[in-house]
Design an enzyme around this catalytic site. Structure first.
Site, PDB file in Angstrom:
ATOM      1  N   ASP A 140      -2.405  -2.911   0.180  1.00 40.52           N
ATOM      2  CA  ASP A 140      -2.418  -1.643   0.911  1.00 40.52           C
ATOM      3  C   ASP A 140      -1.694  -0.567   0.116  1.00 40.52           C
ATOM      4  O   ASP A 140      -0.463  -0.580   0.025  1.00 40.52           O
ATOM      5  CB  ASP A 140      -1.742  -1.858   2.277  1.00 40.52           C
ATOM      6  CG  ASP A 140      -1.704  -0.599   3.130  1.00 40.52           C
ATOM      7  OD1 ASP A 140      -2.391   0.380   2.784  1.00 40.52           O
ATOM      8  OD2 ASP A 140      -0.985  -0.608   4.144  1.00 40.52           O
ATOM      9  N   ASP A 187      -5.982   5.459  -0.134  1.00 44.20           N
ATOM     10  CA  ASP A 187      -5.407   4.389   0.692  1.00 44.20           C
ATOM     11  C   ASP A 187      -6.385   3.237   0.846  1.00 44.20           C
ATOM     12  O   ASP A 187      -7.348   3.326   1.612  1.00 44.20           O
ATOM     13  CB  ASP A 187      -5.019   4.954   2.064  1.00 44.20           C
ATOM     14  CG  ASP A 187      -4.415   3.895   2.982  1.00 44.20           C
ATOM     15  OD1 ASP A 187      -4.036   2.823   2.479  1.00 44.20           O
ATOM     16  OD2 ASP A 187      -4.327   4.148   4.187  1.00 44.20           O
TER      17      ASP A 187
END
Length: 498
Positions: free
Chosen positions: A139, A333
């Site tokens: 992440d 992201d």
């Protein structure tokens, strides 16, 4: 740190000898001009693995993933999203969480919204001595390496593999340190902090902060295959207190052949992350690098606008269009599945599709599943990132299966109310993205935090299509892009300017 011997392709840092002039905020680097920064440094490729417990046929996937974005960035649910989630829970015959009965302004830390956080692809991570293998999600929108553990209550575990500190001879409790992550749905995850060996792709960090969960949000409990997250954003937003801890990348960076990693994600199949090198076969053309603003802890950059086809687009004119200037701040992201863009881009994109609309009942933009979707070109300075229309067809909206659905949920949704746009996995499936770390040097632009973008095979702008004018003027130099052959070793060549 300990590293395996890895046969790698040309690995490098940005070198001024390989820079090609472009927009003042974009520097293009050809694959063959990339050079090794640290001879004897190391690199590795980590392949994603399909999550066998991924629930790909669950009604309401689109709205649940939008809710995940609000939750992740600690944003309160707007009323229309809250009402749509209530309808989804009712349709699934599930108990509606208590916090969904409150208006957005009154929402508080009551029952957590069990938004399914299951991810389709995971990566193996080894923790401890002897190593314990757990499956985790990479992440770039967070900075904590946290994991289900032997301290996680049984009722909050649904089959996840756990990290057991008592079975590791190298685990050390960081006395007095705790972590807590709060989410926008009122839930949270928290626990204690240990230092232990962590190995990813065979690269080992001896004393990596491992945040073990003593409490986990229902959102993560419901994803039985994933044991936690590997945060790859900047150390400044690490949630350990009283002293923040470094990410895995932050600890490993000095021993990598190049201070970077790349994300190569794919549609409907596993992708991979490369650390310390760039694989020249995973993209086409040069890589366009831009500065990163790390002040908020994210991989934050500035985008310039977008191009859409004419409203009466056909297969023959789908690649033509007019550039629309819309400067906006965005983050890259990998932990967000959707593409969240400024409202005007979203409105204008779906305005090209007959019967497409923003529908509160579905909690976002939907369109007829049999629609032909246009491409979207996003401009990042002089770089143009093409997203093919098929990537926008994200999930069935009115059933749990594309085969029976009449309405489909768009992978492009509005970021209205967010502090930035979010270039999530929809974007990564079309673009090869490089994340470069390091310390900024005011005398050398090539050093410090950068993002690099390049087209993946099949997403480059067709050569026969007239180029859309750049959002900002380019200098007199242009790049002659070579064959992009992979090269090993430390050799380099100078960029050519015509």
């Amino acid at each position: 740190m300990k590293f395996p011997v890895v046969t790698a392709v040309a690995v490098s840092v940005l070198s001024t000898a390989g820079l090609v002039a472009g927009d003042p905020h974009v520097i293009q680097v050809r694959a063959e001009d990339l050079k090794v920064r640290k001879h004897g440094g190391h690199s590795f490729k980590i392949a994603q693995i399909f999550n066998p417990k991924h629930q790909h046929k669950v009604k309401g996937k689109g709205i649940r993933d939008v809710a995940k974005v609000y939750t992740k960035f600690n944003m309160k649910f707007p009323d229309h999203l809250r009402q749509a989630l209530i309808r989804v829970f009712d349709d699934l015959g599930m108990k509606v969480p208590g916090n969904l009965h409150f208006s957005a302004g009154a929402q508080g830390a009551v029952d957590a919204t069990p938004v399914q956080f299951d991810v389709q692809y995971l990566a193996p991570v080894q923790i401890g001595s002897p190593p314990q293998t757990v499956m985790m999600n990479f992440d770039t929108g967070s900075s904590d390496l946290w994991v289900f553990s032997s301290e996680t209550p049984d009722k909050q575990r649904k089959g996840q593999k756990i990290y057991n500190m008592t079975e590791s001879t190298t685990a050390e409790l960081v006395d007095g340190h705790v972590w807590r992550i709060s989410y926008g749905d009122g839930s949270s995850s928290s626990g204690n902090v240990y230092l232990d060996k962590v190995s990813i792709g065979g690269v080992e960090v001896d004393k990596q902060a491992v945040e073990v969960a003593t409490h986990v949000s229902d959102s993560f409990t419901n994803d039985a295959a994933s044991s936690g997250l590997v945060g790859l954003a900047f150390d400044s937003i690490n949630q350990v207190k009283p002293r923040k801890q470094k990410t895995f990348f932050g600890n490993a960076i000095e021993d990598l052949a190049m201070p970077l990693f790349s994300a190569n994600l794919n549609k409907a199949e596993p992708g991979n992350y490369n650390f310390g090198f760039i694989d020249g076969e995973e993209f086409v053309g040069p890589i366009s690098f831009v500065d990163v603003n790390a002040s908020r802890g994210f991989w934050e950059f500035e985008a310039s606008g977008y191009t859409l086809p004419a409203s009466n687009f056909t297969e023959s004119n789908n690649k033509t269009g007019v550039f629309q200037s819309l400067p906006h701040t965005a983050i890259a992201d990998t932990g967000t599945t959707l593409l969240m863009l400024p409202q005007p881009i979203v409105e204008n994109y779906y305005g090209q599709i007959a019967k497409a609309r923003s529908d509160n009942a579905f909690g976002g933009y939907v369109f007829p599943c049999n629609a032909d979707l246009p491409d979207l070109i996003l401009h990042i300075g002089s770089y143009k990132a093409r997203l093919t229309g098929d990537l926008i067809k994200y999930a069935p909206a009115d059933t749990d299966d594309f085969a029976t659905a009449k309405w489909c949920y768009g992978g492009l949704q509005s970021a209205q109310g967010f502090p930035f746009a979010i270039y999530g996995d929809i974007f990564f499936k079309a673009q090869f993205v490089v994340f470069q770390g390091g310390v900024v040097d005011k005398d050398d632009w090539s050093k410090g935090a950068k993002l690099g973008f390049a087209a993946k095979p099949g997403t480059q702008l067709p050569k026969e299509t007239p180029a859309v004018p750049d959002a900002l003027p380019i200098g007199n130099l242009t790049s002659t892009v070579g064959s992009g052959r992979r090269r090993t070793g430390g050799g380099s060549c100078r960029a050519r300017a015509n």
